[in-house]
Scaffold this active site. Sequence first.
Site, short mmCIF file in Angstrom:
data_model
loop_
_atom_site.label_atom_id
_atom_site.label_comp_id
_atom_site.label_asym_id
_atom_site.label_seq_id
_atom_site.Cartn_x
_atom_site.Cartn_y
_atom_site.Cartn_z
N GLY A 21 -6.17 -3.10 6.28
CA GLY A 21 -6.65 -2.63 7.59
C GLY A 21 -5.59 -1.89 8.38
O GLY A 21 -5.48 -2.03 9.60
N SER A 23 -5.16 1.42 8.90
CA SER A 23 -5.40 2.75 9.47
C SER A 23 -6.42 2.74 10.59
O SER A 23 -7.63 2.70 10.34
CB SER A 23 -5.87 3.71 8.36
OG SER A 23 -4.81 4.05 7.55
N GLY A 25 -8.89 4.10 13.16
CA GLY A 25 -9.72 5.31 13.14
C GLY A 25 -10.31 5.60 11.77
O GLY A 25 -11.15 6.48 11.64
N ASN A 26 -9.86 4.86 10.78
CA ASN A 26 -10.42 4.97 9.43
C ASN A 26 -11.41 3.82 9.28
O ASN A 26 -11.01 2.66 9.14
CB ASN A 26 -9.26 4.90 8.42
CG ASN A 26 -9.70 4.80 6.97
OD1 ASN A 26 -10.83 4.41 6.69
ND2 ASN A 26 -8.80 5.13 6.06
N ALA A 28 -13.56 2.68 7.11
CA ALA A 28 -13.61 1.81 5.93
C ALA A 28 -12.38 0.89 5.90
O ALA A 28 -12.50 -0.30 5.60
CB ALA A 28 -13.67 2.66 4.67
N HIS A 138 2.77 2.67 7.29
CA HIS A 138 2.72 2.51 5.83
C HIS A 138 2.74 3.84 5.12
O HIS A 138 3.22 3.95 3.99
CB HIS A 138 1.48 1.69 5.41
CG HIS A 138 0.16 2.35 5.65
ND1 HIS A 138 -0.33 2.64 6.90
CD2 HIS A 138 -0.81 2.76 4.79
CE1 HIS A 138 -1.53 3.18 6.80
NE2 HIS A 138 -1.85 3.29 5.52
N ARG A 139 2.24 4.90 5.78
CA ARG A 139 2.16 6.20 5.11
C ARG A 139 3.45 7.01 5.28
O ARG A 139 3.77 7.84 4.45
CB ARG A 139 0.94 6.96 5.62
CG ARG A 139 -0.36 6.18 5.35
CD ARG A 139 -1.45 7.02 4.77
NE ARG A 139 -1.09 7.65 3.52
CZ ARG A 139 -1.85 8.50 2.87
NH1 ARG A 139 -3.02 8.83 3.37
NH2 ARG A 139 -1.48 9.05 1.73
N GLU A 175 -0.40 15.59 7.98
CA GLU A 175 -1.03 14.78 6.93
C GLU A 175 -1.43 15.63 5.72
O GLU A 175 -2.29 15.26 4.93
CB GLU A 175 -2.22 14.01 7.52
CG GLU A 175 -1.83 13.19 8.76
CD GLU A 175 -1.84 11.68 8.57
OE1 GLU A 175 -2.59 11.19 7.74
OE2 GLU A 175 -1.08 11.00 9.29
N HIS A 243 -9.28 12.53 8.87
CA HIS A 243 -8.78 13.76 8.28
C HIS A 243 -9.95 14.74 8.22
O HIS A 243 -11.10 14.31 8.00
CB HIS A 243 -8.27 13.54 6.85
CG HIS A 243 -7.02 12.74 6.76
ND1 HIS A 243 -6.83 11.76 5.82
CD2 HIS A 243 -5.88 12.79 7.48
CE1 HIS A 243 -5.62 11.24 5.96
NE2 HIS A 243 -5.03 11.84 6.97
N ASN A 354 -11.04 1.86 1.28
CA ASN A 354 -9.90 2.12 2.17
C ASN A 354 -10.01 3.51 2.80
O ASN A 354 -9.05 4.04 3.34
CB ASN A 354 -8.58 2.02 1.39
CG ASN A 354 -7.81 0.76 1.74
OD1 ASN A 354 -8.00 0.19 2.81
ND2 ASN A 354 -6.93 0.34 0.85
N CYS A 360 -9.78 12.91 -1.44
CA CYS A 360 -8.50 12.34 -0.96
C CYS A 360 -7.56 12.08 -2.13
O CYS A 360 -6.35 12.06 -1.96
CB CYS A 360 -8.73 11.01 -0.26
SG CYS A 360 -9.86 11.09 1.11
O1 SUG Z 1 -4.49 7.43 5.45
N1 SUG Z 1 -6.23 4.73 4.01
C1 SUG Z 1 -5.83 6.13 3.97
C2 SUG Z 1 -6.94 6.97 3.40
C3 SUG Z 1 -6.51 8.40 3.17
C4 SUG Z 1 -7.63 9.29 2.81
N2 SUG Z 1 -7.18 10.59 2.58
C5 SUG Z 1 -7.82 11.73 2.91
N3 SUG Z 1 -8.84 11.71 3.72
N4 SUG Z 1 -7.39 12.83 2.45
C6 SUG Z 1 -5.44 6.62 5.36
O2 SUG Z 1 -6.06 6.23 6.33
C7 SUG Z 1 -5.82 2.36 4.35
C8 SUG Z 1 -4.81 1.34 3.88
C9 SUG Z 1 -5.15 -0.04 4.25
O3 SUG Z 1 -5.83 -0.26 5.26
O4 SUG Z 1 -4.73 -0.98 3.52
C10 SUG Z 1 -5.30 3.80 4.25
O5 SUG Z 1 -4.14 4.03 4.37
#
Ligand code: SUG
Length: 432
Positions: A21, A23, A25-26, A28, A138-139, A175, A243, A354, A360
Amino acid sequence: MSTVREVNFDGLIGPTHNYAGLSLGNVASQANAGEASNPKAAALQSLSKMRLLIDLGLVQGFLPPLPRPNFKALYALGFGADERTAIERAWRCDPAIVATVYSASSMWTANAATVAPSTDTKDARVHFVPANLASNLHRQFEGSQTAQLLQQVFADPDHFRHHPPLPGGVFFSDEGAANHGRLAPSHAEPGLHVFVYGDDGARYPARQSRAASAAVARSLELNDQRVLLLKQSPAAIDAGAFHNDVVGVANENVLFLHEQSFADRDLALARVRECAPGVEIIEAPSREMPLEDAIASYLFNSQLVTLGDGKMALILPVEARENQCANDFLKRVLEDDNSVAALNFIDVRESMRNGGGPACLRLRVVLNGAEQAAVSPLFITDPDGIERLEAWVARHYRDRLVADDLRDPDFAREALDAVSTLYGMLGVRLPN
Ligand code: SUG
């Protein structure tokens, strides 16, 4: 026939793939936080995707996973100088820190770099700007290590030029190719580079800043006339398009996207038409495809690839077939008169959970014949190579991983040993 082609470099999913968890705004990543992951299934899914593209006749590259956990980071954060102590102390301080150093996020190679083909750059070399991924802890560990890998893949300075990741942290948050698309009559011809940035106005952080997009365009040494900077719609960011590749994809002369991709849709599409004459825009209207369904299905996070006969195919996540709106829209796209001739659905559910779909998981690099010959063959795979990688995964990966496993220093060693075995097997230098 032109020997120019696009080669996709997929990220092979690493043995520490988990759902932390991390990210904001992401959608999933947030929804699946704390769930058990299956790293073995994840890696096999990514390899099946590569096999499908090889079967479709494409050249398939890959990048091995970065070594994780990143002990160097834990040591630099003052948690001690040996593995056991560092994990134990970091865990006691904050398990979220441990999760960041374990993340297998280098799998999403669309975020590895932004790449410009030699037809478009001033010195006629292929340019690479590795992404600094400054928006998420983490990224941001990836940038310098990814840069080292890319230098091994594309080592010949006569053909390839490597820039450092942008400096300045969040001030130049970049990114990579996930917020960049190239439109050209064909891969072989000069193209228009469309950079999409986020801005204020969204509830969630915009992960690509305008200043970063402009700096990447400068570094790539593109002709200013062939660069377009467009603002992402805050509504799309808030719905989970962290993204731009979550809501659109370009390939050669085709732009396949959702109506709500850009802040000012009419202006953006007018600029695209003006700068890329002959562009074919396939747009999903919101009334037919609500933004929420587009994001839940990851319909636009598909790979749009040109096959040997010149026709285009979409490589889509199975979720796009399961979503009624997405499936209906895709049927219409196939029936309509446009360049999309085939749909291929793939199961990359472990990555999808994720927030990472087919698009991606790959970095696109357009290369002419001489450049293809200059790419290190260690990073190009074929059916036998896929089998060897599958055997390595079967030998080293677990099929279940939960948050608590990350505090076990024996698991950390197991994961690092697995990855160094792979690098040894491939003859690739481990990035430090
Ligand atoms: O950066 N998820 C990545 C997914 C990247 C997708 N890439 C593109 N759309 N091009 C991110 O959000 C989740 C990791 C975690 O929650 O354990 C994560 O990093």
